[in-house]
Design an enzyme around this catalytic site. Structure first.
Site, PDB file in Angstrom:
ATOM      1  CD1 TRP A 326      43.315  38.998  43.974  1.00 43.01           C
ATOM      2  CD2 TRP A 326      42.131  38.040  42.343  1.00 43.01           C
ATOM      3  NE1 TRP A 326      42.971  37.723  44.392  1.00 43.01           N
ATOM      4  CE2 TRP A 326      42.247  37.113  43.409  1.00 43.01           C
ATOM      5  CE3 TRP A 326      41.420  37.654  41.207  1.00 43.01           C
ATOM      6  CZ2 TRP A 326      41.679  35.844  43.367  1.00 43.01           C
ATOM      7  CZ3 TRP A 326      40.860  36.382  41.157  1.00 43.01           C
ATOM      8  CH2 TRP A 326      40.999  35.497  42.236  1.00 43.01           C
ATOM      9  CG  HIS A 327      40.983  38.395  37.514  1.00 46.38           C
ATOM     10  ND1 HIS A 327      40.314  39.399  38.162  1.00 46.38           N
ATOM     11  CD2 HIS A 327      40.141  37.337  37.493  1.00 46.38           C
ATOM     12  CE1 HIS A 327      39.114  38.962  38.509  1.00 46.38           C
ATOM     13  NE2 HIS A 327      38.977  37.715  38.114  1.00 46.38           N
ATOM     14  N   GLY A 328      45.628  38.882  37.258  1.00 50.90           N
ATOM     15  CA  GLY A 328      46.890  38.491  36.645  1.00 50.90           C
ATOM     16  C   GLY A 328      47.746  39.668  36.264  1.00 50.90           C
TER      17      GLY A 328
END
Lengths: 475, 311
Positions: A326-328
Site C-alpha cells: 500500500w505504501h508504494g
C-alpha cells in the site's frame, strides 16, 4: 496545498469564517461549501486530480445505493456483484496510477528479452489517492455488510470523501464515524475549537521542528552512505524513525485539530507507538486508521487469528505484505512488510499479541527497567524496518546495513541538534501519554500557557527548514 | 464563537507585537555576525567603503582577490565586494547600493567575470538578503519570481526567517570558516583533489547568455566610466583541466572582450595563464586557495599599475 504553507494560513481562516458565518444556514449548504473548499484545497496540487476523486466518490456513492436497492429486493447476488465491481474499479484506478509501471518493470526484470519501454506510462501519482480510495471503499463495504445505511445525500458523501483536513494523508475515516457527522447539524464548540488549535500547534511543531530538521541529516547520510561510519548510519536510522513518526503523526494532529474547528471529530491515528513494549503493541499504535482498515476488511474476512495456525501465518503475511505494498510500488516496502510479519508472527502464534493493551506505566511516572528495555528493543526493531522502508531499493538497504554492522560502529558518530528537539517531543509525549493528544491538558495559569504557546510558535518560525512536503503524501 | 474570535484576535495581536520585537533582535544579532557575507554588507550600508579600488563578482571574486596585496603593490586602497553565488545582475545591485552609501567614486573597479556570470540568475544564496529586506533599494531588486522572497517577507514580522535556515548558517555556522574578513577578503584553504572524477554538476556547465543581463551589464559599465571609474573585467584563473569542460567558453570570452571594447574598459583573460596549471594554487577547480589568490592578486596588481598611474 500543504498545511505548512502560507497559502494554507490564508485558506483556513477564510474557510472557517465562511463555514460558520455564511454557510451555517443549512447542513446541505455547509456540506456543499466543504466540498467546494476541499476541492479547491486538493486542486491546488493539480486540478486534474479532481476528476479522479470525483469519479471515486460518485462510483462509491452510487454503488452504496445500488447495493441497498438489490438487498431490499432480496437480490444478494447482484448486491455482491456491485460491491465487488466497485472495489475492483477503485483498486484498478489506484493500481494504474500507482502500480502499473512497477508491475511492468518487474515483468521486464524477469523476462528482459521481452522488454518494450513503449508500454510504460508516464503518469503523476495523484496525492492522497491511497487514502481517499480506501475511505470510499470502506463506505460501500460497510453498506454491503449492513453496518451503515447508504446515503442519498450525494453532497454529504462527497464531503465525507473529500474533507480537506484528512484528504491527502488521513486519518482514513470510516463512514460509520464521519458520514453521520456530515448528515447532522454542526454547532460550534468553543472547547473543541481551542483544543483543536492546540493540537494543530503541536502537530506543526512535530512536523516543522522535529521531522524536517531530522530530514536534513537523514537525507545527507542516505545520499552518500559509504562516506559515513557505522555509528553515524545508526544515528541517521534513529533520526529517520523520529522523522517519519513526527512527520506523519504531526500531519494527523494538524488534520484532527483542524477538523475540530469545523465541529468534526476524527479518529486518533497515532498513540505513542515508540512507547510500545512489543511489535504487536507497536502496530496497535501506529497509523491506527490504516491497520484497523486492513484488519476489518482483509484480515478478519480471511479468518483472522481464529483459524488454523497455517492460516494465521498466511493471513499475517498477507496483511503485512499488503500493508507494505500500500505504501508504494517498490520492493523495499514489500520487504519492510515481510520484516514486520516475521516479527509479529511469533507473538500471534504464541497468543501473546494482545499482552500489552494498556498504556505503559499508566499509574506511574516512569517505566520499570524491564519496560524500558522492551521499549528500546521494540524501537530498535522498528528502526531496522525503517532502514528498509527509507532506502531507494534493496541494494541500498543492504549497503546501509553493511555500513552499520562493521568495525566503524564503534566510533564517535556525527551528532545532530535534532536530538534536543526529539528529547523535548518525547518528554511531552511521555507526560501526556494517557491523554487523547499531547496538548490536551494545559496549565491553569494563563501566563504559563502563553509562554508555552509562543515559545512553540517561535521555534516553528525560527527552526523550520526548507522541507515542505509530508512523507506520506507520496503514498 | 464570539469568545473564540475575540481570543484569536487577542492572541494574534500579542503574537504580532512579540514577533516584531523578536524580529528586531534576530535581525540585529545576524547583522552583528562576524561572517564575511554579513560584514561586507554592513560596511556597504554604513558607508565604510571609500577605497580607491573595489572588486565585484561572485565567489571567485571573494576568493581570488586579496586587498592586502593590491594595497601593497598599487599604493591604492582596495576592498573586495564579491558575493557568493551571484551573477552580474546581483553584482550590479551590489555596486548600486555601494554607490548610494559611498562617499566618493572609486578610481578603479575590478569586475571578476566567468562563464556563468551573464546567464539567467536564479536567486541562489538569496538568504543573505533576509536581514535587509526593509531596504527599499535592495527589495526592489528582489521582488521578482526568480528570487526567494515575496511581499509577506517584507511586511510580516519574522515571516522572512520562516523556512529559511540558511541565513542563520551564513551568520553563525559559516562564520567559523569565513569570519573576520580583511576588507571583504578571507580566502580559502586546502589544495585541490585532482583525482576527483566529478568536476562540476551537469547544470554548472550550461550557460545561455541572458540578453537583459548583458544589456544591464553594458549600461552599468558605461555609467561607471561616466562617473569617473576605470573598469577592468577579469576572467580570473581556473584550474586548467576544468577549462575544456565549460561549454561555450570561446563565445563568452569574446562577448566580454566585445563589451569591454564598447564600454571603454579593458578585459584581462587568465584562462591561459601559468597560474592555471599549478594545482598547489587551487582549493578546487574554480577557486584559488590563499596562496593562489596572493600570487594572482600580485600578478594582476602589477598589470594594473600602468592604468593606475593614469588615474
Amino acid at each position: 496545498m500543504i498545511f505548512n504553507s502560507p497559502e494554507f494560513l490564508l485558506f483556513l481562516p477564510i474557510v472557517f469564517l465562511l463555514y460558520w458565518f455564511v454557510f451555517k444556514k443549512s447542513v446541505k449548504l455547509q456540506n456543499f461549501f466543504v466540498v467546494v473548499a476541499s476541492y479547491f484545497f486538493y486542486g491546488w496540487w493539480d486540478w486534474r486530480f479532481l476528476f479522479l476523486i470525483a469519479i471515486t466518490s460518485f462510483c462509491s456513492w452510487a454503488s452504496g445505493l445500488l447495493i441497498e436497492k438489490y438487498r431490499a429486493s432480496q437480490n444478494t447476488r447482484k448486491a455482491k456483484v456491485v460491491n465487488i465491481s466497485n472495489i475492483v474499479l477503485n483498486l484498478l484506478i489506484l493500481g494504474v496510477f500507482k502500480y502499473y509501471n512497477f508491475f511492468v518493470e518487474t515483468f521486464f526484470d524477469i523476462f528482459p528479452t521481452l522488454r518494450n519501454d513503449h508500454i510504460l506510462i508516464s503518469v503523476i501519482l495523484p496525492v492522497g489517492i491511497s487514502f481517499y480510495t480506501f475511505q470510499a471503499l470502506s463506505y460501500t463495504i460497510d453498506v454491503y455488510r449492513g453496518k451503515i445505511e447508504p446515503t442519498k445525500d450525494i453532497i454529504a458523501f462527497f464531503a465525507f470523501v473529500s474533507f480537506f483536513p484528512q484528504l491527502v494523508a488521513g486519518p482514513i475515516e470510516r463512514a460509520t464515524n464521519l458520514l453521520p457527522q456530515f448528515q447532522q447539524k454542526r454547532t460550534f464548540d468553543y472547547a473543541a475549537a481551542v483544543d483543536g488549535c492546540r493540537q494543530m500547534l503541536w502537530g506543526f511543531f512535530k512536523k516543522m521542528v522535529v521531522a524536517d530538521n531530522c530530514a536534513v541529516f537523514v537525507d545527507q547520510v542516505w545520499d552518500d552512505i559509504p562516506s559515513f561510519s557505522g555509528s553515524t548510519l545508526l544515528v541517521a536510522a534513529i533520526l529517520f524513525s523520529f522523522q517519519i513518526y513526527c512527520d506523519f503523526s504531526g500531519y494527523s494532529d494538524i488534520a484532527i485539530g483542524c477538523a475540530k474547528l469545523f465541529g468534526i471529530k476524527l479518529k486518533r491515528n497515532f498513540n505513542n507507538p515508540y512507547f510500545s513494549r512489543d511489535i504487536a503493541e507497536f502496530w496497535r499504535r501506529w497509523h491506527i486508521s490504516l491497520t484497523t482498515w486492513f484488519r476489518d476488511y482483509i484480515y478478519i474476512p480471511l479468518g483472522g487469528s481464529r483459524t488454523t495456525k497455517a492460516k494465521i501465518v498466511r493471513n499475517t503475511f498477507i496483511i503485512f505484505l499488503v500493508s507494505g505494498f500500500w505504501h508504494g510500488a517498490n520492493w523495499t516496502f514489500i520487504i519492510w512488510g515481510a520484516f514486520h510479519a516475521l516479527l509479529f508472527l511469533p507473538l500471534i502464534l504464541l497468543g501473546k499479541n494482545r499482552k500489552y493493551t494498556d498504556n505503559i506505566a499508566s499509574n506511574r511516572s516512569f517505566p520499570t527497567f524491564k519496560e524500558l528495555l522492551q521499549i528500546l528493543l521494540t524501537f530498535l526493531l522498528a528502526t531496522f524496518g525503517w532502514i528498509i522502508f527509507r532506502s531507494d531499493d534493496i541494494t541500498q538497504a543492504l549497503q546501509f546495513f553493511k555500513g552499520i554492522f562493521n568495525k566503524s560502529i564503534i566510533s564517535i558518530p556525527m551528532i545532530s541538534k535534532c536530538f534536543i528537539f526529539i528529547a523535548i517531543m518525547l518528554i511531552v509525549e511521555w507526560i501526556n501519554r494517557n491523554n487523547e493528544h499531547e496538548f490536551q491538558k494545559q496549565s491553569r495559569y494563563r501566563v504559563v500557557r502563553y509562554v508555552i504557546y509562543y515559545t512553540i510558535m517561535l521555534s516553528i518560525v525560527l527552526l523550520s527548514t526548507q522541507q515542505e512536503t509530508f512523507i506520506y503524501f507520496q503514498f | 464563537m464570539r469568545l473564540f474570535l475575540k481570543k484569536t484576535i487577542f492572541y494574534f495581536t500579542i503574537w504580532l507585537a512579540f514577533s516584531t520585537i523578536v524580529d528586531f533582535f534576530v535581525t540585529r544579532t545576524i547583522r552583528g555576525s562576524s561572517s564575511r557575507a554579513i560584514r561586507v554588507w554592513e560596511d556597504v550600508l554604513n558607508s565604510k567603503i571609500n577605497e580607491d579600488i573595489i572588486i565585484l563578482g561572485s565567489s571567485r571574486a571573494c576568493d581570488h582577490y586579496n586587498p592586502a596585496v593590491f594595497d601593497s603593490i598599487t599604493g591604492f586602497t582596495s576592498y573586495n565586494l564579491g558575493q557568493h553565488g551571484k551573477k552580474i545582475d546581483m553584482d550590479i545591485l551590489r555596486y548600486n547600493i555601494f554607490k548610494k552609501y559611498a562617499k566618493h567614486q572609486p578610481k578603479i573597479i575590478i569586475w571578476d567575470v566567468h562563464g556563468q556570470s551573464i546567464c539567467f540568475s536564479d536567486g541562489w544564496y538569496d538568504g543573505i538578503f533576509t536581514p535587509y529586506l526593509y531596504k527599499k533599494e535592495i527589495w526592489s531588486h528582489l521582488d521578482s519570481p526568480q528570487h526567494d522572497f515575496n511581499i509577506f517577507d517584507r511586511i510580516i514580522p519574522l515571516y522572512r526567517y520562516w523556512k529559511k535556515p540558511y541565513i542563520f548558517n551564513y551568520a553563525f555556522k559559516n562564520a567559523r570558516n569565513d569570519a573576520n574578513p580583511y576588507k571583504g577578503y578571507v580566502g580559502e584553504g586546502g589544495i585541490i583533489d585532482t583525482t576527483a572524477t566529478k568536476l562540476f554538476e551537469a547544470n554548472d556547465l550550461k550557460c545561455t547568455i541572458d540578453s537583459s543581463i548583458l544589456a544591464s551589464f553594458k549600461n552599468t559599465l558605461l555609467k561607471m566610466r561616466n562617473d569617473g571609474s576605470f573598469v577592468v573585467l577579469v576572467y580570473s584563473p581556473l584550474y586548467y583541466k576544468g577549462v575544456p569542460l565549460l561549454i561555450g567558453t570561446n563565445e563568452i570570452v569574446s562577448t566580454y572582450q566585445r563589451i569591454a571594447n564598447e564600454s571603454g574598459s579593458i578585459f584581462i583573460n587568465y584562462l591561459q595563464d601559468s597560474i592555471c596549471k599549478n594545482e598547489q594554487y587551487f582549493t578546487q577547480y574554480v577557486h584559488l586557495n590563499k596562496e593562489g589568490a596572493n600570487v594572482f592578486s600580485h600578478n594582476l596588481a602589477k598589470r594594473l599599475i600602468p592604468y593606475i598611474n593614469q588615474q
